[in-house]
Design a protein around this motif. Structure first.
Motif, PDB file in Angstrom:
ATOM      1  N   ILE A  37       0.815  -1.323   0.023  1.00  0.00           N
ATOM      2  CA  ILE A  37      -0.012  -0.034   0.071  1.00  0.00           C
ATOM      3  C   ILE A  37       0.930   1.412  -0.266  1.00  0.00           C
ATOM      4  O   ILE A  37      -0.060   1.983  -0.895  1.00  0.00           O
ATOM      5  CB  ILE A  37      -0.834   0.040   1.535  1.00  0.00           C
ATOM      6  N   TYR A  61      -5.202  -3.708  10.993  1.00  0.00           N
ATOM      7  CA  TYR A  61      -5.410  -2.884   9.489  1.00  0.00           C
ATOM      8  C   TYR A  61      -6.876  -1.515   9.756  1.00  0.00           C
ATOM      9  O   TYR A  61      -6.658  -0.874  10.008  1.00  0.00           O
ATOM     10  CB  TYR A  61      -4.813  -3.491   8.048  1.00  0.00           C
ATOM     11  N   ARG A  62      -7.428  -3.099  10.231  1.00  0.00           N
ATOM     12  CA  ARG A  62      -8.875  -2.734   9.778  1.00  0.00           C
ATOM     13  C   ARG A  62     -10.197  -1.944  10.960  1.00  0.00           C
ATOM     14  O   ARG A  62      -9.918  -0.880  10.775  1.00  0.00           O
ATOM     15  CB  ARG A  62      -9.929  -3.904   9.968  1.00  0.00           C
ATOM     16  N   TYR A  65      -7.779   1.868   9.996  1.00  0.00           N
ATOM     17  CA  TYR A  65      -7.978   2.570   8.797  1.00  0.00           C
ATOM     18  C   TYR A  65      -8.758   3.700   8.717  1.00  0.00           C
ATOM     19  O   TYR A  65      -9.461   4.492   7.863  1.00  0.00           O
ATOM     20  CB  TYR A  65      -8.355   1.451   7.717  1.00  0.00           C
ATOM     21  N   ASP A  69      -4.896   7.004   7.490  1.00  0.00           N
ATOM     22  CA  ASP A  69      -4.575   7.060   5.567  1.00  0.00           C
ATOM     23  C   ASP A  69      -4.671   5.879   5.352  1.00  0.00           C
ATOM     24  O   ASP A  69      -4.048   4.811   6.251  1.00  0.00           O
ATOM     25  CB  ASP A  69      -4.009   7.884   4.317  1.00  0.00           C
ATOM     26  N   ALA A  70      -4.849   4.373   4.383  1.00  0.00           N
ATOM     27  CA  ALA A  70      -4.136   3.477   4.303  1.00  0.00           C
ATOM     28  C   ALA A  70      -2.640   2.593   4.097  1.00  0.00           C
ATOM     29  O   ALA A  70      -2.937   1.960   5.005  1.00  0.00           O
ATOM     30  CB  ALA A  70      -4.952   2.829   2.959  1.00  0.00           C
ATOM     31  N   ALA A  73      -2.355   2.903   8.085  1.00  0.00           N
ATOM     32  CA  ALA A  73      -2.932   2.169   8.716  1.00  0.00           C
ATOM     33  C   ALA A  73      -2.082   0.577   8.109  1.00  0.00           C
ATOM     34  O   ALA A  73      -1.819  -0.269   9.157  1.00  0.00           O
ATOM     35  CB  ALA A  73      -4.053   1.639   8.443  1.00  0.00           C
ATOM     36  N   SER A  74      -1.452   0.419   7.541  1.00  0.00           N
ATOM     37  CA  SER A  74      -0.514  -0.601   7.316  1.00  0.00           C
ATOM     38  C   SER A  74       1.032  -0.629   7.815  1.00  0.00           C
ATOM     39  O   SER A  74       1.405  -1.715   7.824  1.00  0.00           O
ATOM     40  CB  SER A  74      -0.493  -1.089   5.316  1.00  0.00           C
TER      41      SER A  74
END
Length: 153
Positions: A37, A61-62, A65, A69-70, A73-74
Motif C-alpha cells: 500500500i 489494519y481494519r 483504517y 489513511d491506508a 494504517a498498514s
C-alpha cells in the motif's frame, strides 16, 4: 547497523526522494520494509533494499483504517507484528496512534538529524530548506529545533 526492523510510511520516502536522500535510510538502517500500500502511495521507483512486507495484522489494519489513511494504517499494523521495530512516520495523527500503541517512531526530520550527527550530510539546514521548497510541511518551531539538534543554529 541496528538489529531492528525499520518500517517507513510513504511521506518519508517521498520527501527523501524529492531531496535525493533515500540512500540515507540505507546508510542508517541497512534495509527498510514497507507495505505494498505504501509502495503504491509513493508512486516512485524505490531501490531494492526497500522491501515489501505485507504480513501485517489485518485486524489491526481494519481498526486503524477508518482514522488513518491506508498507508499509515498498514505501516502501524506491520509494526505491531514485529519485535524490535522502528516506524518512520510523519503525519501527526499517525504518530499519535503509533505512540499510543507503544510503537517507537521517528520521522523524516529525525532521519536528517541522525544523518547529520553521523556525518552523512554536510548541511542539515540545506536539507531542511530543500524539503520546504519541495512542499514538505515543516513548522518554524520544528525547523529551529532540528537546526539546534544538528548544531547548526
Amino acid at each position: 547497523m541496528p538489529n531492528r526492523a525499520v518500517i517507513a510510511d510513504a511521506s518519508t520516502l517521498i520527501g527523501l526522494h524529492k531531496i535525493k536522500g533515500l540512500d540515507l535510510l540505507q546508510q542508517l538502517y541497512g534495509h527498510v520494509e514497507i507495505t505494498s500500500i505504501v509502495k503504491e502511495e509513493c508512486a516512485v521507483d524505490l531501490p531494492g533494499w526497500i522491501q515489501i512486507n505485507d504480513r501485517y495484522d489485518p485486524v489491526a489494519y481494519r481498526s486503524l483504517y477508518p482514522s488513518l489513511d491506508a498507508g499509515e494504517a498498514s505501516s502501524i499494523a506491520l509494526a505491531l507484528t514485529l519485535e524490535n521495530v522502528l516506524l518512520i512516520i510523519d503525519e501527526r495523527k499517525g504518530r499519535k496512534w503509533a505512540r499510543s500503541m507503544g510503537v517507537p517512531i521517528t520521522g523524516l526530520i529525525g532521519i536528517l538529524i541522525r544523518a547529520k550527527q553521523r556525518g552523512l550530510i554536510s548541511s542539515g539546514k540545506q536539507q531542511l530548506n530543500s524539503l520546504r521548497e519541495q512542499g514538505f510541511r515543516l513548522s518554524d518551531r520544528v525547523y529551529e529545533l532540528a537546526l539546534k539538534e544538528m548544531n547548526e543554529e
